[in-house]
Design an enzyme around this catalytic site. Structure first.
Site, mmCIF file in Angstrom:
data_model
loop_
_atom_site.group_PDB
_atom_site.id
_atom_site.type_symbol
_atom_site.label_atom_id
_atom_site.label_comp_id
_atom_site.label_asym_id
_atom_site.label_seq_id
_atom_site.Cartn_x
_atom_site.Cartn_y
_atom_site.Cartn_z
ATOM 1 N N ASP A 145 23.146 17.731 -1.812
ATOM 2 C CA ASP A 145 22.915 16.466 -1.125
ATOM 3 C C ASP A 145 24.172 16.010 -0.399
ATOM 4 O O ASP A 145 24.158 15.724 0.770
ATOM 5 C CB ASP A 145 22.483 15.395 -2.125
ATOM 6 C CG ASP A 145 21.184 15.780 -2.799
ATOM 7 O OD1 ASP A 145 20.454 16.591 -2.212
ATOM 8 O OD2 ASP A 145 20.891 15.281 -3.903
ATOM 9 N N HIS A 168 37.533 0.357 4.397
ATOM 10 C CA HIS A 168 36.422 -0.102 5.236
ATOM 11 C C HIS A 168 35.118 0.541 4.801
ATOM 12 O O HIS A 168 35.109 1.423 3.943
ATOM 13 C CB HIS A 168 36.707 0.146 6.726
ATOM 14 C CG HIS A 168 36.760 1.593 7.120
ATOM 15 N ND1 HIS A 168 37.822 2.408 6.805
ATOM 16 C CD2 HIS A 168 35.877 2.379 7.800
ATOM 17 C CE1 HIS A 168 37.602 3.627 7.271
ATOM 18 N NE2 HIS A 168 36.420 3.641 7.879
ATOM 19 N N HIS A 170 32.769 2.643 5.904
ATOM 20 C CA HIS A 170 32.149 3.898 6.328
ATOM 21 C C HIS A 170 31.960 4.840 5.144
ATOM 22 O O HIS A 170 32.749 4.851 4.209
ATOM 23 C CB HIS A 170 33.008 4.592 7.393
ATOM 24 C CG HIS A 170 32.828 3.999 8.757
ATOM 25 N ND1 HIS A 170 33.744 4.140 9.760
ATOM 26 C CD2 HIS A 170 31.809 3.263 9.271
ATOM 27 C CE1 HIS A 170 33.306 3.523 10.853
ATOM 28 N NE2 HIS A 170 32.134 2.976 10.571
ATOM 29 N N HIS A 173 34.474 6.784 3.300
ATOM 30 C CA HIS A 173 35.405 5.999 2.488
ATOM 31 C C HIS A 173 34.720 5.314 1.306
ATOM 32 O O HIS A 173 35.361 5.020 0.309
ATOM 33 C CB HIS A 173 36.118 4.969 3.365
ATOM 34 C CG HIS A 173 36.914 5.607 4.462
ATOM 35 N ND1 HIS A 173 38.280 5.718 4.425
ATOM 36 C CD2 HIS A 173 36.509 6.244 5.601
ATOM 37 C CE1 HIS A 173 38.694 6.393 5.503
ATOM 38 N NE2 HIS A 173 37.630 6.706 6.230
ATOM 39 N N HIS A 237 38.688 -0.969 14.218
ATOM 40 C CA HIS A 237 37.929 0.268 14.007
ATOM 41 C C HIS A 237 36.519 -0.017 14.496
ATOM 42 O O HIS A 237 36.256 -1.073 15.073
ATOM 43 C CB HIS A 237 38.004 0.634 12.512
ATOM 44 C CG HIS A 237 37.459 1.994 12.166
ATOM 45 N ND1 HIS A 237 37.616 3.086 12.970
ATOM 46 C CD2 HIS A 237 36.781 2.428 11.071
ATOM 47 C CE1 HIS A 237 37.044 4.134 12.395
ATOM 48 N NE2 HIS A 237 36.518 3.765 11.236
ATOM 49 N N ASP A 259 41.178 4.041 8.656
ATOM 50 C CA ASP A 259 40.813 4.457 10.016
ATOM 51 C C ASP A 259 41.179 3.325 10.971
ATOM 52 O O ASP A 259 40.923 2.159 10.691
ATOM 53 C CB ASP A 259 39.301 4.715 10.116
ATOM 54 C CG ASP A 259 38.873 5.946 9.327
ATOM 55 O OD1 ASP A 259 39.745 6.665 8.821
ATOM 56 O OD2 ASP A 259 37.646 6.171 9.226
ATOM 57 N N ASP A 291 45.872 8.612 9.311
ATOM 58 C CA ASP A 291 44.769 9.347 9.919
ATOM 59 C C ASP A 291 45.209 10.346 10.991
ATOM 60 O O ASP A 291 45.955 10.005 11.896
ATOM 61 C CB ASP A 291 43.860 8.271 10.531
ATOM 62 C CG ASP A 291 42.642 8.821 11.225
ATOM 63 O OD1 ASP A 291 42.327 9.995 11.026
ATOM 64 O OD2 ASP A 291 41.993 8.036 11.954
ATOM 65 N N HIS A 467 38.739 6.416 16.261
ATOM 66 C CA HIS A 467 40.058 6.801 15.750
ATOM 67 C C HIS A 467 41.083 6.826 16.874
ATOM 68 O O HIS A 467 40.758 7.142 18.019
ATOM 69 C CB HIS A 467 39.987 8.190 15.105
ATOM 70 C CG HIS A 467 39.054 8.242 13.941
ATOM 71 N ND1 HIS A 467 39.474 8.113 12.641
ATOM 72 C CD2 HIS A 467 37.711 8.382 13.888
ATOM 73 C CE1 HIS A 467 38.428 8.192 11.833
ATOM 74 N NE2 HIS A 467 37.341 8.349 12.570
ATOM 75 N N ASP A 545 23.956 17.310 -6.413
ATOM 76 C CA ASP A 545 22.807 18.148 -6.084
ATOM 77 C C ASP A 545 21.645 17.607 -6.887
ATOM 78 O O ASP A 545 21.579 17.815 -8.088
ATOM 79 C CB ASP A 545 23.144 19.592 -6.487
ATOM 80 C CG ASP A 545 22.106 20.578 -5.969
ATOM 81 O OD1 ASP A 545 21.183 20.157 -5.252
ATOM 82 O OD2 ASP A 545 22.228 21.770 -6.295
HETATM 83 ZN ZN LIG Z 1 37.077 7.774 8.067
HETATM 84 ZN ZN LIG Z 2 35.791 4.890 9.566
#
Ligand SMILES: [Zn+2]
Ligand SMILES: [Zn+2]
Length: 664
Positions: A145, A168, A170, A173, A237, A259, A291, A467, A545
């Site tokens: 997965d 953040h 995303h 993260h 970002h 990021d 980054d 980025h 999984d």
């Molecule tokens: Zn990232």
């Molecule tokens: Zn990000």
């Protein structure tokens, strides 16, 4: 004794062999084992007796199935993914605590890759963990997965962990947050509002796990984790509420922006941005971790404001229906589209689960508040004139089940494309997705729609990366002027390029460390030296999984790869216990290997070979004279080896051979 045991081990059932045997290999390499175990293939041969003429080969190759043998030899030049995660293990070696005064930094994920970011900072008795991301399965991990960072180092030091701080919202993260938390003692999670909401949403997918202990911070908050003071700063970002982290130490600050790109136009950085970073003007920055995603891109990143303008122009001028496919994670952009379309009196429909979820979260976070009736269900779009409707969809990468792709191949149950629709692919094509995006574009084009992608010349900007490019990165280095530097977030070659860039800016090489996942980096107590320890934290990816999480699924993954490449071949042999002979001609089942009907001669030979192998081995069992016992494992191994070797010789394919022995 040792040898006997080893032999037994290699005779585990086929799919279980790999791990066991690998461990065995590890053990052999430990210097303190008895001399007999380490030194002698000859000795091994003798003590095992006449079962197989080629003992040595069996012992080694049984790590894999025999069918893998040819491949294995070829694979020795490159490092296979399974081999790699094995090598990453620390062989049980205990990693000592940092010496008093030393600062330890361990990137546990997000280097040697893009995704599943996680870094640990250990100072005295306190550990702070930064981010806990995930990445989706790749061809390295078929059927899995997703993958999260290895938490073993942290699990062994749970009582020292004071916080998980998240930069953040995303998935690279936060995607691992619920699972990671449950493994490292559920420490408090600190992040800004939207990121916490995103994590809450993510946590609802794991109702069995204990609730997250969350603490919402602002970009100018200061918190104390154990004895460590931590503060934050705002960064730009593609998702609001992104923040950088400053860990204060007696030797200076440890800084990571998460990021970021710069809020700038034509290289002129905005006042707000300048002000946000002005905290570094007089600071002593001990270490920067940052980054490297776009280190290969020249210039500054295209500012998001240009994309907003481009999309505004299109939303204004396009006369028919407009469908915008974008990354659901680019919440800043999505919010802007909704607000702008609303200002023109247009309706917005959302399609795709992540699109709906993320807009919901953004509204909950009060990032924007659309008027009642602005956001309409997809089913209602036909109630409005075409130029009054904007549809936000997932699927800009051509993902098989995402909305836009279903529209492209006419399997969308609630939505059909019309001639005159305009589709905006507000995203770059992620490397590896080129073919599926191309096929989707063809499917869309066949339906008479117009496609505008970020490469369509003469059109406005409709996408920008989140980025920073080289110039953004240089600006950050100059602004933070660190003493030491660790490039993170990126493939190894990117990290090395980032190191070179730091050196171009005047840093000396000994002040930079390029890490791998699990590297243990230390700054000396006097703050004068940075170095990498020889030990490594376990870093094999944890594969999620179905319901299981584990870093020891190499066998499963390897089998899936083999099945995908060369198929499988099952042998079912029925043996008469009394005579040791086959009761009847063995059954053969093949999937994805060769078409049996057209390979009758091959099958005939295989059947003969099975008969001979079985009867040879039952005749040779020393036990048969007294106990009348048939060693089924032995026969299975013999069959697996012989048949897969034969199939390889005949077909140049290495199917997964599964011998099944039944007895009457
Ligand atoms: Zn990232
Ligand atoms: Zn990000």
């Amino acid at each position: 004794m040792q040898n006997k045991k080893m032999t037994k081990k290699t005779r585990l059932s086929f799919s279980a062999v790999s791990i066991e045997d690998k461990k065995q290999e590890n053990k052999i390499s430990v210097p303190n084992t008895t001399p007999g175990a380490t030194s002698g293939e000859n000795k091994t041969n003798r003590s095992i007796g006449p079962r197989t003429p080629n003992r040595k080969r069996l012992q080694k190759s049984s790590t894999y199935q025999y069918s893998k043998f040819g491949k294995r030899r070829g694979a020795q030049n490159s490092v296979g993914s399974s081999g790699k995660s094995m090598a990453n293990r620390n062989n049980g070696e205990k990693i000592p605590d940092p010496a008093p005064g030393n600062i330890r930094i361990i990137p546990l994920g997000g280097v040697e890759e893009i995704g599943k970011n996680m870094t640990a900072v250990e100072i005295g008795d306190d550990i702070i963990v930064i981010d806990a991301g995930m990445h989706f399965s790749t061809e390295e991990t078929p059927g899995v997965d997703y993958v999260i960072p290895n938490t073993t180092y942290l699990e062994e030091r749970k009582d020292k962990i004071r916080a998980l701080i998240v930069t953040h919202g995303h998935l690279d993260h936060i995607g691992g947050v619920p699972l990671v938390l449950s493994r490292i003692g559920n420490p408090t999670v600190y992040s800004r509002n939207l990121s916490v909401l995103m994590m809450r949403k993510r946590a609802t997918e794991f109702p069995q796990l204990p609730p997250m202990k969350e603490n919402i911070v602002e970009k100018d908050s200061t918190i104390t984790c154990g004895k460590i003071k931590v503060r934050f700063f705002g960064v730009t970002h593609t998702i609001p509420d992104s923040m950088g982290i400053i860990i204060e130490t007696d030797k200076g600050w440890i800084v990571t922006p998460g990021d970021y790109k710069l809020d700038q136009v034509d290289g002129i950085v905005s006042k707000e941005e300048e002000e946000e970073y002005s905290i570094f003007d007089k600071a002593k920055v001990l270490l920067l971790l940052t980054d490297s995603t776009n280190i290969e891109n020249e210039g500054f990143s295209l500012p998001e404001v240009k994309v907003h303008q481009g999309l505004e122009n299109l939303i204004r001028k396009v006369s028919g229906r407009m469908i915008i496919a974008a990354f659901a994670s680019h919440i800043t952009r999505l919010a802007h589209i909704v607000k702008f379309a609303e200002s023109l009196g247009k309706k917005i429909a959302l399609d795709g689960r992540s699109m709906k979820t993320n807009i919901e979260v953004a509204i909950e976070a009060k990032l924007f508040e659309p008027k009642k009736g602005t956001v309409i269900p997809l089913e209602e779009i036909n109630n409005y004139p075409p130029n009054k409707v904007v549809i936000l969809m997932t699927g800009a990468q051509g993902e098989e089940f995402a909305s836009l792709n279903r529209a492209a191949n006419k399997t969308h149950t609630k939505f059909t494309l019309h001639k005159g629709d305009t589709i905006i692919l507000s995203a770059s094509v992620v490397p590896g997705n080129e073919l599926q995006v191309q096929k989707m574009k063809d499917g869309l084009t066949r339906q008479g729609v117009r496609i505008i992608s970020y490469r369509t010349s003469g059109e406005d900007f409709i996408h920008a990366t989140g980025h920073g490019n080289q110039e953004d990165i240089k600006w950050l280095h100059r602004k933070t002027h660190p003493q030491f530097f660790i490039p993170i977030h990126g493939w190894h070659s990117m990290l090395v390029r980032h190191k070179e860039l730091a050196m171009e800016l005047g840093m000396s090489e000994e002040n930079i460390v390029v890490p791998d996942n699990g590297s243990i980096i230390e700054i000396s107590a006097d703050g004068k030296k940075i170095s990498m320890r020889k030990e490594r934290a376990p870093s094999g990816a944890m594969m999620v999984d179905g319901v299981s999480i584990s870093d020891t699924q190499d066998v499963v993954i390897r089998d899936r790869k083999m099945l995908a490449e060369d198929g499988m071949f099952v042998i079912i042999a029925l043996i008469d216990q009394k005579t040791g002979k086959l009761k009847k001609s063995p059954d053969l089942i093949s999937r994805g290997f060769v078409y049996l009907k057209e390979n009758q001669e091959l099958l005939r030979q295989v059947r003969m070979m099975i008969k001979k192998t079985v009867e040879d081995s039952t005749a040779r069992i020393p036990g048969r004279t007294d106990g009348n016992q048939i060693d089924f494992d032995h026969i299975k191994n013999g069959l697996g080896e012989t048949v897969s070797k034969f199939l390889y010789q005949q077909t140049a394919k290495r199917p997964l051979v599964i011998p099944v022995i039944l007895s009457v």
